[in-house]
Design a protein around this motif. Structure first.
Motif, PDB file in Angstrom:
ATOM      1  N   LEU A   8       5.651  22.032  -3.578  1.00 34.05           N
ATOM      2  CA  LEU A   8       4.632  21.176  -4.164  1.00 34.05           C
ATOM      3  C   LEU A   8       3.272  21.481  -3.547  1.00 34.05           C
ATOM      4  O   LEU A   8       3.156  21.721  -2.339  1.00 34.05           O
ATOM      5  N   HIS A   9       2.264  21.466  -4.374  1.00 33.36           N
ATOM      6  CA  HIS A   9       0.880  21.581  -3.897  1.00 33.36           C
ATOM      7  C   HIS A   9       0.304  20.179  -3.670  1.00 33.36           C
ATOM      8  O   HIS A   9      -0.218  19.878  -2.595  1.00 33.36           O
ATOM      9  N   HIS A  10       0.415  19.331  -4.691  1.00 32.67           N
ATOM     10  CA  HIS A  10       0.037  17.927  -4.516  1.00 32.67           C
ATOM     11  C   HIS A  10       0.571  17.083  -5.665  1.00 32.67           C
ATOM     12  O   HIS A  10       0.944  17.600  -6.710  1.00 32.67           O
ATOM     13  N   VAL A  11       0.622  15.786  -5.415  1.00 35.73           N
ATOM     14  CA  VAL A  11       0.841  14.806  -6.469  1.00 35.73           C
ATOM     15  C   VAL A  11      -0.406  13.939  -6.529  1.00 35.73           C
ATOM     16  O   VAL A  11      -1.131  13.780  -5.538  1.00 35.73           O
ATOM     17  N   GLY A  12      -0.658  13.378  -7.714  1.00 35.87           N
ATOM     18  CA  GLY A  12      -1.825  12.530  -7.883  1.00 35.87           C
ATOM     19  C   GLY A  12      -1.433  11.105  -8.219  1.00 35.87           C
ATOM     20  O   GLY A  12      -0.732  10.853  -9.200  1.00 35.87           O
ATOM     21  N   HIS A  13      -1.879  10.189  -7.369  1.00 33.87           N
ATOM     22  CA  HIS A  13      -1.605   8.765  -7.550  1.00 33.87           C
ATOM     23  C   HIS A  13      -2.837   8.161  -8.220  1.00 33.87           C
ATOM     24  O   HIS A  13      -3.907   8.073  -7.618  1.00 33.87           O
ATOM     25  N   VAL A  14      -2.675   7.761  -9.483  1.00 36.04           N
ATOM     26  CA  VAL A  14      -3.778   7.201 -10.262  1.00 36.04           C
ATOM     27  C   VAL A  14      -3.801   5.689 -10.070  1.00 36.04           C
ATOM     28  O   VAL A  14      -2.800   5.006 -10.313  1.00 36.04           O
ATOM     29  N   VAL A  15      -4.946   5.179  -9.623  1.00 35.09           N
ATOM     30  CA  VAL A  15      -5.069   3.759  -9.280  1.00 35.09           C
ATOM     31  C   VAL A  15      -6.261   3.158 -10.021  1.00 35.09           C
ATOM     32  O   VAL A  15      -7.167   3.866 -10.460  1.00 35.09           O
ATOM     33  N   SER A  16      -6.260   1.838 -10.119  1.00 38.47           N
ATOM     34  CA  SER A  16      -7.366   1.156 -10.789  1.00 38.47           C
ATOM     35  C   SER A  16      -8.435   0.706  -9.811  1.00 38.47           C
ATOM     36  O   SER A  16      -9.582   0.462 -10.212  1.00 38.47           O
ATOM     37  N   ASP A  17      -8.096   0.600  -8.540  1.00 36.87           N
ATOM     38  CA  ASP A  17      -9.027   0.119  -7.516  1.00 36.87           C
ATOM     39  C   ASP A  17      -8.894   1.017  -6.290  1.00 36.87           C
ATOM     40  O   ASP A  17      -7.911   0.935  -5.552  1.00 36.87           O
ATOM     41  N   MET A  18      -9.877   1.875  -6.079  1.00 39.07           N
ATOM     42  CA  MET A  18      -9.794   2.841  -4.977  1.00 39.07           C
ATOM     43  C   MET A  18      -9.815   2.158  -3.615  1.00 39.07           C
ATOM     44  O   MET A  18      -9.100   2.578  -2.691  1.00 39.07           O
ATOM     45  N   ALA A  19     -10.606   1.110  -3.469  1.00 40.74           N
ATOM     46  CA  ALA A  19     -10.661   0.416  -2.179  1.00 40.74           C
ATOM     47  C   ALA A  19      -9.289  -0.153  -1.821  1.00 40.74           C
ATOM     48  O   ALA A  19      -8.838  -0.067  -0.668  1.00 40.74           O
ATOM     49  N   GLN A  20      -8.611  -0.724  -2.794  1.00 36.00           N
ATOM     50  CA  GLN A  20      -7.255  -1.261  -2.573  1.00 36.00           C
ATOM     51  C   GLN A  20      -6.289  -0.139  -2.220  1.00 36.00           C
ATOM     52  O   GLN A  20      -5.436  -0.288  -1.327  1.00 36.00           O
ATOM     53  N   ALA A  21      -6.398   1.008  -2.902  1.00 37.92           N
ATOM     54  CA  ALA A  21      -5.506   2.133  -2.637  1.00 37.92           C
ATOM     55  C   ALA A  21      -5.721   2.701  -1.243  1.00 37.92           C
ATOM     56  O   ALA A  21      -4.760   3.045  -0.537  1.00 37.92           O
ATOM     57  N   LEU A  22      -6.972   2.802  -0.822  1.00 38.85           N
ATOM     58  CA  LEU A  22      -7.257   3.295   0.529  1.00 38.85           C
ATOM     59  C   LEU A  22      -6.648   2.371   1.580  1.00 38.85           C
ATOM     60  O   LEU A  22      -6.046   2.832   2.557  1.00 38.85           O
ATOM     61  N   ALA A  23      -6.809   1.069   1.375  1.00 37.72           N
ATOM     62  CA  ALA A  23      -6.227   0.110   2.327  1.00 37.72           C
ATOM     63  C   ALA A  23      -4.715   0.265   2.387  1.00 37.72           C
ATOM     64  O   ALA A  23      -4.116   0.225   3.468  1.00 37.72           O
ATOM     65  N   LEU A  24      -4.075   0.448   1.223  1.00 35.83           N
ATOM     66  CA  LEU A  24      -2.623   0.626   1.186  1.00 35.83           C
ATOM     67  C   LEU A  24      -2.208   1.875   1.955  1.00 35.83           C
ATOM     68  O   LEU A  24      -1.300   1.816   2.805  1.00 35.83           O
ATOM     69  N   TYR A  25      -2.825   3.011   1.660  1.00 37.95           N
ATOM     70  CA  TYR A  25      -2.396   4.259   2.292  1.00 37.95           C
ATOM     71  C   TYR A  25      -2.655   4.246   3.795  1.00 37.95           C
ATOM     72  O   TYR A  25      -1.903   4.875   4.557  1.00 37.95           O
ATOM     73  N   ARG A  26      -3.667   3.556   4.234  1.00 38.57           N
ATOM     74  CA  ARG A  26      -3.885   3.441   5.682  1.00 38.57           C
ATOM     75  C   ARG A  26      -2.821   2.546   6.302  1.00 38.57           C
ATOM     76  O   ARG A  26      -2.370   2.807   7.421  1.00 38.57           O
TER      77      ARG A  26
END
Length: 307
Positions: A8-26
């Motif tokens: 795999l090179h990468h997968v893309g997680h499509v989200v509606s709220d980037m700030a929420q996604a950043l908080a989740l991944y951290r």
């Protein structure tokens, strides 16, 4: 004979709220840099307005997980305050085509996000993307040809451009599927690999399909990969009826769907402790590996595998 698609090179997680996604991944234990978004001045002398799509990466040793969200023109809703605004720079004659592509990408991301928030991008890595392109055409797999784009990268000596060569397969119902040239080793030192969870590599994507479709999807992905799908392949295929055997409790709302991805870590106990400390639910796969369910991870289950 060496394979022209290796992992795999990468997968893309499509989200509606980037700030929420950043908080989740951290909270999941990843080091994720602030996102960037293209911008264009609506008129001469005006400040550039963001539009198109914002994205960032959780970099791994030979791969990454991309976080991406559509952006409405002129709006920063859902973007964190430290988002990097990247003004578009292109010759006037090429600007309309560039704008058209960015707007089409944003519309596509919006459609995917309306379908469900989660994984919609699956890109395989190749040491020979031109050879892979030729083999795919010979196997009856249509694609848009090998494209080259420049990605600005911050280095100790200033901004440099990393060239990325890729192709996208046409007509894949699960989202954007394609092949990308292996990551350029010259730029590896710029990648953030010091994740609190110890994540090392992206090794698996799990694709769930409707009953009766598995043989057709398997044949299609075997043509993509150029070989039979085995336990060591970077893609795992299963029907919705069989999904609970791997991911108990998962119930995708639409099919086909990329329901999960797997990253390797050196210390599972460390990961479990971090996830629990950060208040995330942890379940166990049918293989005995911990995972965070899609319901707690913006539509995409994340599996951890000890190396």
């Amino acid at each position: 004979m060496p394979h022209d698609i290796t992992r795999l090179h990468h997968v893309g997680h499509v989200v509606s709220d980037m700030a929420q996604a950043l908080a989740l991944y951290r909270r999941l234990g990843f080091h994720v840099s602030p996102p960037s978004v293209p911008a264009l001045a609506p008129r001469e002398g005006a400040s550039p307005d963001p539009f198109g799509a914002a994205n960032t990466h959780a970099d791994l040793s030979r791969s990454f997980i991309e976080l991406v969200t559509p952006v409405k023109a002129g709006s920063t809703a859902g973007l964190p305050p430290d988002t990097r605004i990247v003004p578009l720079q292109a010759p006037p004659e090429k600007l309309p085509m560039l704008l058209s592509r960015i707007e089409a990408t944003s519309a596509q991301l919006g459609g995917w996000c309306d379908r469900f928030e989660g994984l919609h991008i699956l890109m395989f890595s190749s040491p020979d993307v031109d050879g892979a392109a030729d083999r795919l055409i010979a196997a009856g797999v249509d694609h848009d040809g090998v494209n080259t784009i420049g990605r600005p990268v911050e280095t100790p000596n200033g901004i440099r451009t990393e060239l990325v060569r890729y192709l996208e397969i046409e007509g894949a119902p699960e989202g954007r599927v394609g092949v990308v040239a292996d990551l350029d080793l010259e730029f590896q030192h710029t990648r953030h690999l010091d994740h609190p969870n110890g994540a090392q590599d992206l090794v698996e994507a799990v694709l769930c399909v409707a009953e009766g479709q598995l043989p057709l999807v398997r044949e299609r992905f075997e043509r993509y990969l150029g070989r039979p799908i085995s336990a060591e392949a970077p893609i795992t295929l299963m029907t919705k009826a069989d999904l609970p055997d791997l991911l108990p409790g998962e119930d995708p709302s639409a099919l086909p769907a990329l329901v999960a991805c797997t990253v390797t870590v050196p210390d599972i106990a460390r990961v479990r402790a971090l996830l629990e400390e950060n208040g995330l639910p942890v379940r166990e796969t049918g293989r005995g590996e911990p995972y965070v369910p899609a319901s707690a991870a913006l539509g995409a289950a994340l599996i951890f595998r000890e190396t």
